[in-house]
Design an enzyme around this catalytic site. Structure first.
Site, PDB file in Angstrom:
ATOM      1  N   GLY A   1       7.061  -6.575 -17.804  1.00  0.00           N
ATOM      2  CA  GLY A   1       6.056  -7.628 -18.000  1.00  0.00           C
ATOM      3  C   GLY A   1       5.242  -7.392 -19.268  1.00  0.00           C
ATOM      4  O   GLY A   1       4.828  -8.333 -19.959  1.00  0.00           O
ATOM      5  N   THR A   2       5.038  -6.121 -19.594  1.00  0.00           N
ATOM      6  CA  THR A   2       4.268  -5.771 -20.795  1.00  0.00           C
ATOM      7  C   THR A   2       5.043  -6.157 -22.053  1.00  0.00           C
ATOM      8  O   THR A   2       4.473  -6.723 -22.994  1.00  0.00           O
ATOM      9  CB  THR A   2       3.973  -4.255 -20.790  1.00  0.00           C
TER      10      THR A   2
ATOM     11  N   GLY B   1      -0.966  -7.290 -10.059  1.00  0.00           N
ATOM     12  CA  GLY B   1      -0.355  -6.434 -11.067  1.00  0.00           C
ATOM     13  C   GLY B   1       1.150  -6.625 -11.099  1.00  0.00           C
ATOM     14  O   GLY B   1       1.828  -6.116 -11.991  1.00  0.00           O
ATOM     15  N   THR B   2       1.674  -7.352 -10.113  1.00  0.00           N
ATOM     16  CA  THR B   2       3.113  -7.620 -10.029  1.00  0.00           C
ATOM     17  C   THR B   2       3.620  -8.222 -11.336  1.00  0.00           C
ATOM     18  O   THR B   2       2.934  -9.028 -11.953  1.00  0.00           O
ATOM     19  CB  THR B   2       3.352  -8.626  -8.870  1.00  0.00           C
TER      20      THR B   2
ATOM     21  N   GLY C   1       3.622   1.650  -1.691  1.00  0.00           N
ATOM     22  CA  GLY C   1       4.424   1.689  -2.920  1.00  0.00           C
ATOM     23  C   GLY C   1       3.883   2.717  -3.916  1.00  0.00           C
ATOM     24  O   GLY C   1       2.823   3.309  -3.701  1.00  0.00           O
TER      25      GLY C   1
ATOM     26  N   ALA D   1       0.802  -1.233   0.000  1.00  0.00           N
ATOM     27  CA  ALA D   1       0.000   0.000   0.000  1.00  0.00           C
ATOM     28  C   ALA D   1       0.833   1.281   0.000  1.00  0.00           C
ATOM     29  O   ALA D   1       0.342   2.326  -0.426  1.00  0.00           O
ATOM     30  CB  ALA D   1      -0.951  -0.013   1.197  1.00  0.00           C
TER      31      ALA D   1
ATOM     32  N   HIS E   1      11.211   2.567 -18.792  1.00  0.00           N
ATOM     33  CA  HIS E   1      10.594   2.776 -17.479  1.00  0.00           C
ATOM     34  C   HIS E   1      11.543   3.569 -16.585  1.00  0.00           C
ATOM     35  O   HIS E   1      12.728   3.727 -16.898  1.00  0.00           O
ATOM     36  CB  HIS E   1      10.283   1.439 -16.804  1.00  0.00           C
TER      37      HIS E   1
ATOM     38  N   ASN F   1      -0.157  -5.483 -17.289  1.00  0.00           N
ATOM     39  CA  ASN F   1      -0.476  -4.082 -17.566  1.00  0.00           C
ATOM     40  C   ASN F   1      -1.985  -3.914 -17.518  1.00  0.00           C
ATOM     41  O   ASN F   1      -2.697  -4.585 -18.247  1.00  0.00           O
ATOM     42  CB  ASN F   1       0.077  -3.668 -18.935  1.00  0.00           C
TER      43      ASN F   1
ATOM     44  N   MET G   1       2.554   2.211  -6.853  1.00  0.00           N
ATOM     45  CA  MET G   1       1.229   1.792  -7.313  1.00  0.00           C
ATOM     46  C   MET G   1       0.233   1.744  -6.159  1.00  0.00           C
ATOM     47  O   MET G   1      -0.918   2.137  -6.309  1.00  0.00           O
ATOM     48  CB  MET G   1       1.315   0.429  -8.009  1.00  0.00           C
TER      49      MET G   1
ATOM     50  N   LYS H   1      12.674   0.626 -11.412  1.00  0.00           N
ATOM     51  CA  LYS H   1      12.006  -0.632 -11.773  1.00  0.00           C
ATOM     52  C   LYS H   1      12.981  -1.800 -11.613  1.00  0.00           C
ATOM     53  O   LYS H   1      14.120  -1.742 -12.060  1.00  0.00           O
ATOM     54  CB  LYS H   1      11.479  -0.555 -13.218  1.00  0.00           C
TER      55      LYS H   1
HETATM   56  P1  NAD Z   1       7.188  -0.091  -5.469  1.00  0.00           P
HETATM   57  O1  NAD Z   1       8.526  -0.633  -5.100  1.00  0.00           O
HETATM   58  O2  NAD Z   1       6.975   1.384  -5.418  1.00  0.00           O
HETATM   59  O3  NAD Z   1       6.042  -0.770  -4.550  1.00  0.00           O
HETATM   60  C1  NAD Z   1       6.062  -2.088  -4.085  1.00  0.00           C
HETATM   61  C2  NAD Z   1       5.729  -2.049  -2.608  1.00  0.00           C
HETATM   62  O4  NAD Z   1       5.625  -3.387  -2.096  1.00  0.00           O
HETATM   63  C3  NAD Z   1       6.806  -1.329  -1.777  1.00  0.00           C
HETATM   64  O5  NAD Z   1       6.228  -0.261  -1.042  1.00  0.00           O
HETATM   65  C4  NAD Z   1       7.338  -2.422  -0.879  1.00  0.00           C
HETATM   66  O6  NAD Z   1       7.745  -1.961   0.407  1.00  0.00           O
HETATM   67  C5  NAD Z   1       6.095  -3.322  -0.777  1.00  0.00           C
HETATM   68  N1  NAD Z   1       6.397  -4.634  -0.173  1.00  0.00           N
HETATM   69  C6  NAD Z   1       7.574  -5.314  -0.147  1.00  0.00           C
HETATM   70  N2  NAD Z   1       7.453  -6.436   0.598  1.00  0.00           N
HETATM   71  C7  NAD Z   1       6.170  -6.472   1.042  1.00  0.00           C
HETATM   72  C8  NAD Z   1       5.442  -7.369   1.866  1.00  0.00           C
HETATM   73  N3  NAD Z   1       6.010  -8.475   2.371  1.00  0.00           N
HETATM   74  N4  NAD Z   1       4.139  -7.098   2.120  1.00  0.00           N
HETATM   75  C9  NAD Z   1       3.549  -5.977   1.624  1.00  0.00           C
HETATM   76  N5  NAD Z   1       4.197  -5.077   0.859  1.00  0.00           N
HETATM   77  C10 NAD Z   1       5.496  -5.324   0.558  1.00  0.00           C
HETATM   78  O7  NAD Z   1       6.880  -0.649  -6.925  1.00  0.00           O
HETATM   79  P2  NAD Z   1       5.741  -0.189  -7.961  1.00  0.00           P
HETATM   80  O8  NAD Z   1       6.328   0.779  -8.942  1.00  0.00           O
HETATM   81  O9  NAD Z   1       4.497   0.191  -7.213  1.00  0.00           O
HETATM   82  O10 NAD Z   1       5.496  -1.562  -8.746  1.00  0.00           O
HETATM   83  C11 NAD Z   1       5.107  -2.749  -8.071  1.00  0.00           C
HETATM   84  C12 NAD Z   1       4.890  -3.864  -9.065  1.00  0.00           C
HETATM   85  O11 NAD Z   1       3.801  -3.547  -9.922  1.00  0.00           O
HETATM   86  C13 NAD Z   1       6.091  -4.139 -10.002  1.00  0.00           C
HETATM   87  O12 NAD Z   1       6.177  -5.525 -10.236  1.00  0.00           O
HETATM   88  C14 NAD Z   1       5.693  -3.409 -11.283  1.00  0.00           C
HETATM   89  O13 NAD Z   1       6.295  -3.939 -12.428  1.00  0.00           O
HETATM   90  C15 NAD Z   1       4.207  -3.675 -11.279  1.00  0.00           C
HETATM   91  N6  NAD Z   1       3.392  -2.758 -12.087  1.00  0.00           N
HETATM   92  C16 NAD Z   1       2.363  -3.311 -12.765  1.00  0.00           C
HETATM   93  C17 NAD Z   1       1.491  -2.517 -13.474  1.00  0.00           C
HETATM   94  C18 NAD Z   1       0.290  -3.146 -14.126  1.00  0.00           C
HETATM   95  O14 NAD Z   1      -0.493  -2.427 -14.765  1.00  0.00           O
HETATM   96  N7  NAD Z   1       0.104  -4.459 -13.978  1.00  0.00           N
HETATM   97  C19 NAD Z   1       1.681  -1.131 -13.528  1.00  0.00           C
HETATM   98  C20 NAD Z   1       2.761  -0.569 -12.811  1.00  0.00           C
HETATM   99  C21 NAD Z   1       3.605  -1.396 -12.072  1.00  0.00           C
END
Ligand code: NAD
Length: 268
Positions: free
Chosen positions: A165-166, A98-99, A11, A9, A155, A124, A13, A159
């Site tokens: 992933g996209t 979304g990971t 992060g 939460a 990106h 994505n 995203m 990252k």
């Molecule tokens: P980020 O590093 O800002 O956020 C990830 C968060 O997860 C961090 O705040 C981290 O502390 C937290 N985290 C780590 N361990 C944890 C745990 N055990 N429990 C709970 N939280 C934990 O990264 P981001 O830029 O927000 O991206 C996150 C993921 O989403 C990446 O894999 C990215 O590629 C992906 N992403 C996907 C889309 C999509 O549309 N599917 C879009 C953007 C990003």
């Protein structure tokens, strides 16, 4: 009302997803988690997302989150998402992942879990990229082997996974459309001398710089012309809104593994 929990939460995203939940009627924020020891634990989630107080605080307990919510949205890291998966299976809830950067083995584990739970997995969540996914295979089929395929993604410098992933998904779609094995024809960056480009190569190239949110360019290069499809995300809200839409949608589905094409009704 659908209660949605956010893993990761605090992060980039996660904060955008909290704002999107707050913006969407019929959806309520049921809680949010971060890693144990995270400096923001105990903080109000509304304030964390730059909004008014929501009286829901950040915790590190994903099992309690799964218990309290109907759907979990998780944008974190593959290992963290696998842990979320266990909690969601134990509580028989739904999840939106979304990971990006899952291994083949981790994807298989998710597939297996989705025999009993409802799960959306999408690299994505933007509408534009999902339309790109839909047309990229059609374009590749129409142009055929005479056109060289190169995919370029850019990106932000934070990252963790590469290629995105996209980019991975679009290369899979094009390889399938052209009946090629991506493990044999995928080329990730080039350097030095060679005999020139292999006829069936699918090139995938990664750029990392500054705060770029997400850009993808798919190039089909022929002799005398180039056709390109490109997408640029100007804001993370596009992914966040997509994830909340996926959460609302999956709450009403039977168990199974779905992607954004299912959520958006883009499948034939
Ligand atoms: P980020 O590093 O800002 O956020 C990830 C968060 O997860 C961090 O705040 C981290 O502390 C937290 N985290 C780590 N361990 C944890 C745990 N055990 N429990 C709970 N939280 C934990 O990264 P981001 O830029 O927000 O991206 C996150 C993921 O989403 C990446 O894999 C990215 O590629 C992906 N992403 C996907 C889309 C999509 O549309 N599917 C879009 C953007 C990003």
């Amino acid at each position: 009302m659908i209660n949605v929990g956010v893993v990761g939460a605090a992060g980039r995203m996660g904060r955008n997803i909290i704002a999107s939940i707050e913006d969407t009627e019929g959806v309520a924020l049921g809680g949010g988690t971060e890693a144990a020891g995270h400096p923001e634990l105990g903080r109000d989630l509304g304030e964390l997302a730059g909004l008014a107080k929501m009286n829901v605080v950040l915790t590190d307990d994903v099992t309690a989150l799964a218990e309290a919510c109907d759907v979990i949205i998780d944008f974190t890291l593959p290992a963290v998402s696998m842990h979320t998966l266990k909690a969601v299976v134990a509580k028989n809830k739904a999840v939106v992942f979304g990971t990006t950067g899952f291994s083949a083995e981790q994807k298989r584990e998710i597939e297996q879990a989705a025999q009993t739970i409802r799960c959306v997995l999408a690299p994505n969540m933007s509408i534009g990229v999902n339309v790109l996914f839909k047309v990229a295979g059609e374009v590749a089929r129409a142009l055929g082997d005479a056109y060289d395929v190169e995919i370029v993604e850019a990106h932000h410098k934070f990252k963790k996974d590469a290629p995105s992933g996209t980019a991975v998904r679009v290369s899979e779609i094009i390889a399938e459309a052209l009946q090629r094995n991506l493990n044999e024809v995928g080329v990730y960056g080039r350097k030095g001398f060679s005999e020139g480009r292999g006829e069936k190569e699918i090139g995938v190239h990664t750029l990392r710089a500054g705060d770029i949110i997400g850009e993808h360019r798919v190039m089909f290069g022929g002799m005398g012309e180039t056709l390109e499809i490109s997408h640029r995300a100007q804001s993370r809200q596009t992914f966040a809104r997509g994830s909340v839409r996926a959460a609302e949608w999956v709450a009403g589905q039977p168990p199974g593994l779905y992607d954004m094409q299912d959520v958006l009704g883009l499948k034939e």
